[in-house]
Design a protein around this motif. Sequence first.
Motif, mmCIF file in Angstrom:
data_model
loop_
_atom_site.group_PDB
_atom_site.id
_atom_site.type_symbol
_atom_site.label_atom_id
_atom_site.label_comp_id
_atom_site.label_asym_id
_atom_site.label_seq_id
_atom_site.Cartn_x
_atom_site.Cartn_y
_atom_site.Cartn_z
ATOM 1 N N ALA A 109 49.659 31.501 68.968
ATOM 2 C CA ALA A 109 49.028 31.097 70.219
ATOM 3 C C ALA A 109 48.021 32.130 70.723
ATOM 4 O O ALA A 109 47.110 31.796 71.466
ATOM 5 N N GLY A 110 48.193 33.393 70.339
ATOM 6 C CA GLY A 110 47.333 34.445 70.849
ATOM 7 C C GLY A 110 46.025 34.556 70.092
ATOM 8 O O GLY A 110 45.955 34.318 68.885
ATOM 9 N N LEU A 111 44.966 34.945 70.822
ATOM 10 C CA LEU A 111 43.650 35.128 70.214
ATOM 11 C C LEU A 111 43.108 36.540 70.395
ATOM 12 O O LEU A 111 42.059 36.868 69.842
ATOM 13 N N ASP A 112 43.807 37.376 71.159
ATOM 14 C CA ASP A 112 43.316 38.730 71.384
ATOM 15 C C ASP A 112 43.131 39.468 70.067
ATOM 16 O O ASP A 112 42.201 40.275 69.916
ATOM 17 N N ASN A 113 44.019 39.204 69.104
ATOM 18 C CA ASN A 113 43.917 39.895 67.814
ATOM 19 C C ASN A 113 42.650 39.501 67.059
ATOM 20 O O ASN A 113 42.166 40.266 66.226
ATOM 21 N N ILE A 114 42.119 38.317 67.339
ATOM 22 C CA ILE A 114 40.875 37.868 66.708
ATOM 23 C C ILE A 114 39.662 38.433 67.446
ATOM 24 O O ILE A 114 38.748 39.010 66.853
ATOM 25 N N PHE A 115 39.665 38.282 68.777
ATOM 26 C CA PHE A 115 38.512 38.699 69.573
ATOM 27 C C PHE A 115 38.375 40.216 69.661
ATOM 28 O O PHE A 115 37.353 40.719 70.134
ATOM 29 N N ALA A 116 39.393 40.948 69.222
ATOM 30 C CA ALA A 116 39.303 42.411 69.232
ATOM 31 C C ALA A 116 38.280 42.923 68.215
ATOM 32 O O ALA A 116 37.850 44.080 68.311
ATOM 33 N N ASP A 117 37.896 42.075 67.276
ATOM 34 C CA ASP A 117 36.930 42.477 66.248
ATOM 35 C C ASP A 117 35.530 42.524 66.866
ATOM 36 O O ASP A 117 34.984 41.484 67.239
ATOM 37 N N PRO A 118 34.909 43.683 66.986
ATOM 38 C CA PRO A 118 33.586 43.772 67.619
ATOM 39 C C PRO A 118 32.486 43.078 66.831
ATOM 40 O O PRO A 118 31.430 42.761 67.392
#
Length: 205
Positions: A109-118
């Motif tokens: 459910a989480g997306l922070d791990n994806i959007f953390a990629d600059p």
Amino acid sequence: MNSLKCGLKIKRMARVCGFVPKMRYPGTGLDRIETMNEALNHKPHIALISSTLDLSFLKDAFNASGLGARLSIYPEAGFETADVAVAWNPPHGVLATMPNLRLVHSIAAGLDNIFADPSLPSLPVCRVVDDRHALGMAEYAIWSVLLFHREMDRHLQNATLKCWERPSQIPARDYSVGILGFGAIGRTVGRSLLALNYNVRAWAR
């Protein structure tokens, strides 16, 4: 996650990618990639990418889904030609090296791990929305709130000491519970706590 449940999620993912025709998702911005059906003349190529988790456990579910996808597991040779990245904590910069990439799908459910990629490419990013998972998280939250509200840790300690105390009986309505994040899981948690008469305060970005 069992194979049937995972297989259903894979088929839904395939429809969003455009590999299964005549499906639209109004208002999500993803309907524009419906034209992929015409653009693709091959079976989808899916790369399983993570820096922290072995995603090979998903292979059986993909193979049973009927999608006929070619699978690669990062960092196997050839993963970079995939159309779809199914990911959890992908190494930063890896997704940007995939010229054919059309969709990034988190396994949870989480997306922070994806959007953390600059260097994350400007592509559709999807996540798992699962009512049963949200309910399970709500049950865990209820247990945690009751643990502190009813001082269950104190009772357990007293049991080992063979000590009896009569605690103060404070109703749920006298407590406020804060929820940081108010997506599908946060809303389910909030509704569950409201049903028990707790005051709920939620924060969302």
